[in-house]
Every structure is written in structure tokens, then in C-alpha cells.
Design an enzyme around this catalytic site. Sequence first.
Site, PDB file in Angstrom:
ATOM      1  N   LYS A 156       0.880  -1.182   0.000  1.00 53.36           N
ATOM      2  CA  LYS A 156       0.000   0.000   0.000  1.00 53.36           C
ATOM      3  C   LYS A 156       0.911   1.224   0.000  1.00 53.36           C
ATOM      4  O   LYS A 156       0.866   2.067   0.912  1.00 53.36           O
ATOM      5  CB  LYS A 156      -0.933  -0.064   1.226  1.00 53.36           C
ATOM      6  CG  LYS A 156      -2.040   0.973   1.246  1.00 53.36           C
ATOM      7  CD  LYS A 156      -3.147   0.709   0.242  1.00 53.36           C
ATOM      8  CE  LYS A 156      -4.141   1.854   0.233  1.00 53.36           C
ATOM      9  NZ  LYS A 156      -5.162   1.727  -0.835  1.00 53.36           N
ATOM     10  N   ASP A 182      -5.419  -3.115  -2.496  1.00 54.73           N
ATOM     11  CA  ASP A 182      -6.857  -3.073  -2.816  1.00 54.73           C
ATOM     12  C   ASP A 182      -7.089  -3.517  -4.261  1.00 54.73           C
ATOM     13  O   ASP A 182      -8.028  -4.272  -4.552  1.00 54.73           O
ATOM     14  CB  ASP A 182      -7.454  -1.680  -2.552  1.00 54.73           C
ATOM     15  CG  ASP A 182      -6.629  -0.535  -3.120  1.00 54.73           C
ATOM     16  OD1 ASP A 182      -5.467  -0.768  -3.543  1.00 54.73           O
ATOM     17  OD2 ASP A 182      -7.135   0.596  -3.160  1.00 54.73           O
ATOM     18  N   ASP A 215      -2.390 -12.423   5.155  1.00 52.76           N
ATOM     19  CA  ASP A 215      -3.444 -13.142   5.871  1.00 52.76           C
ATOM     20  C   ASP A 215      -4.748 -13.034   5.084  1.00 52.76           C
ATOM     21  O   ASP A 215      -5.428 -14.032   4.824  1.00 52.76           O
ATOM     22  CB  ASP A 215      -3.610 -12.538   7.273  1.00 52.76           C
ATOM     23  CG  ASP A 215      -4.719 -13.202   8.062  1.00 52.76           C
ATOM     24  OD1 ASP A 215      -4.821 -14.440   8.001  1.00 52.76           O
ATOM     25  OD2 ASP A 215      -5.491 -12.485   8.728  1.00 52.76           O
TER      26      ASP A 215
HETATM   27  C1  IPM Z   1      -3.732 -17.664   9.632  1.00 56.69           C
HETATM   28  C2  IPM Z   1      -4.678 -17.361  10.753  1.00 56.69           C
HETATM   29  C3  IPM Z   1      -3.876 -16.726  11.901  1.00 56.69           C
HETATM   30  C4  IPM Z   1      -3.272 -15.449  11.365  1.00 56.69           C
HETATM   31  C5  IPM Z   1      -4.680 -16.471  13.180  1.00 56.69           C
HETATM   32  C6  IPM Z   1      -5.362 -17.717  13.693  1.00 56.69           C
HETATM   33  C7  IPM Z   1      -3.833 -15.849  14.263  1.00 56.69           C
HETATM   34  O1  IPM Z   1      -5.710 -16.545  10.321  1.00 56.69           O
HETATM   35  O2  IPM Z   1      -2.792 -18.465   9.841  1.00 56.69           O
HETATM   36  O3  IPM Z   1      -3.929 -17.135   8.536  1.00 56.69           O
HETATM   37  O4  IPM Z   1      -3.917 -14.391  11.353  1.00 56.69           O
HETATM   38  O5  IPM Z   1      -2.114 -15.486  10.953  1.00 56.69           O
HETATM   39 MG    MG Z   2      -5.717 -16.225   8.224  1.00 53.79          MG
END
Ligand code: IPM
Ligand code: MG
Length: 355
Positions: free
Chosen positions: A186, A218, A242
Amino acid sequence: MAFKVAVLPGDGIGPEVVAEAVKVIRAVSSDFEFEEALIGGIAYDQTGHPLPAKTLDLCHEADAALMGAVGGPKWDNIQPTSLRPEVGALLALRSELNLYSNVRPAKTMKALLTASPLKGDHGMIDLCVVRELTGGIYFGEPRERRENGTVAVDTCIYSRAEIERITLNAFDVARARRREVVSVDKANVLETSRLWREVVTELAAQNPDVKVTHMLVDNCAMQLIRDPRQFDVILTENMFGDILSDEASMITGSLGLLPSASLSDAKGDLPFGLYEPVHGSAPDIAGQGRANPVATILSAAMMLQYTFKNLEAAKRIEDACNKVLESGLRTADIFEPGCQLVSTSKLGDAIAAAV
Ligand code: IPM
Ligand code: MG
């Protein structure tokens, strides 16, 4: 010489799916010895901590770790939150073992294309998210409440060194694929993203065998739906990764089939990795033999590929999974009319036989 694999079954369906992955590794090679340890809610119940010292020690001495899943409603309200399985076991393990590179391939299986929410061939993807896993807003300090709890602070922080090592790792992942990396940031808003782009641009110039482009996060979220087949490797920071990895995984039609690797630097010649399915512990179906073991079995294949450099064995496992699904065997989560419904262990048996 036998390699040592730490086996961390964890909670919910974790033990069932991990057992099938171990079965399949044994079918493909006798080079491994397995040692089990407690992690997650079950570890909290038995020892008072979701990541007991014994488990961490085992991971430190092992060549790789194979994990099921951690957490469940039973442990959602543990105080302090640092003892919750997700934080106290998963995030702690990532940080303690320096697992800075999270490799999450999203590849649609031909037999399951109809499950993709995208129309026609659009859902037929083969991409890989390489997510930075031990920095950024997940771990930055300070993180706190101010003004009597009415103001909250998280900090996103990245160093040049952190960006360099994940970028070089993404280039290596790309070299085993189509050699195209899209670095996602970003940079129009965030200072960490501007440093990210600066470092990636420098390293791209030094590694001309990999084609590198940049994309704002985005736009990337939109492009993943518009035309996901344009992507080979997506390189990105912790929180963007994530989110984008969940988005990418769903395009394949089922979260229940996707593996992941979390890698650190080499121990000797071999990069240590923690291998686990992308899905969670699914407490609602635990212990019933209904869980789909394919994501964990494919995670074992990634272990053979990334830590043990045995591409041939990894490929055999991947091919066996495809073959068994194409033959029509299905666990409940991916069942379709005309297919044969089987249990977790029956599907594992079939894949072990097919390798
Ligand atoms: C992932 C999960 C984890 C993260 C959580 C459970 C802490 O969503 O491994 O993607 O956010 O990394
Ligand atoms: Mg995750």
C-alpha cells in the site's frame, strides 16, 4: 540417517488429519522418524500452557514439524489472551522458531472445479501467496490501550532485513514455478510499504531471472476475483497476506484442501519448516471421521519439497491426491452426487495406496 519430524496434532480434527498425513509419508519413504508433542487447547488443559517448553524443545531439535490445528470455542475466553491457543501457541511458535516465510499455494483440483465460486475456467488457478509471517502489525510495539482504554494502538514496523529475506524467499519459490512475482503493498499511503517497494525493486534488479511487478493491495483483492489466473507468486507483508491468502484459497472451491508451509532459515542445509493445513480445527465435526485429510497430506508433500528437497516424493503425494479425488472418493465437505462418501481414514488409506 533418519530425519526427525515433530508431530503436533493439536485440537479438534487435528489428530485425525495428522494421522493420515503420517500414514502417507510412511508409504512414500522410510527416511523419517516421528515424535509427537502437545500443542493448543489440549496442551493448555494438560499443562496450563498452549505451547509447553517440551513441545518447543522438540521443534528446535527436529528437522521439520507437521501440525494439525489449534483452538476451539472451549478455549476462546481464556485470560490472559496470551494463553489462547491462536496467540500463545501459533503466533508464539512462528516467532520462537523464526518462521518468517509463509508459503500458501492455492491450486484448483480439476475434479473440484465446479466448487469454485468463479465461473468456468476462471476458477482454475495455480498461484502461491508468500506472506511475511513474523513482522508487521502482528508483532510491532507498542500495542496498547490509552486514555482509560478508549484509544487502541497497534504498530506496523518493518526493517530492510526483514523485507530482504522474505523477498529472496519468494524469488526462490517463483524459480520452481513460472518465475513471476507480484509484490503487493500500500505504497500510496504507508511508509512501511514504501520501504517494502524500495527493497523489492532493488532485489528485483539483482535477480533478473524473476519477473517482478508491484500492485496495490486493494487492486490485488479486486484482480484476484476479476482474473486470478494472472498471478503466479504474490509476495506480501503479514496482514495483507493473511487476508489475500484466504481470498485466493476460496477461489479453489474448498479451504479444506489447501496446505501451507512456514519456513525459517536452514538448519545445516535444510530449511526448517512448520507444515499445516490452512483450515482450522473444526470442533463441530471432530472425532467423527468426517474431516478431509487432503490439506494435511498436501502439507506433508510441501514438507518433502521445501525442507527435505525430495521433489519426486512430493509429486507422488500430490498426484496420488488428485488421482483418488478424480476416482470419485470424497469426504463429506466436498461430497457431490455420484461420488462415493468415505471416512477420513479411508481417504487416507486410498491416498497411501496410490503413492
Ligand atoms: C492464519 C490465521 C492466523 C493469522 C490467526 C489464527 C492468528 O488466520 O494463519 O492465517 O492471522 O495469521
Ligand atoms: Mg488467516
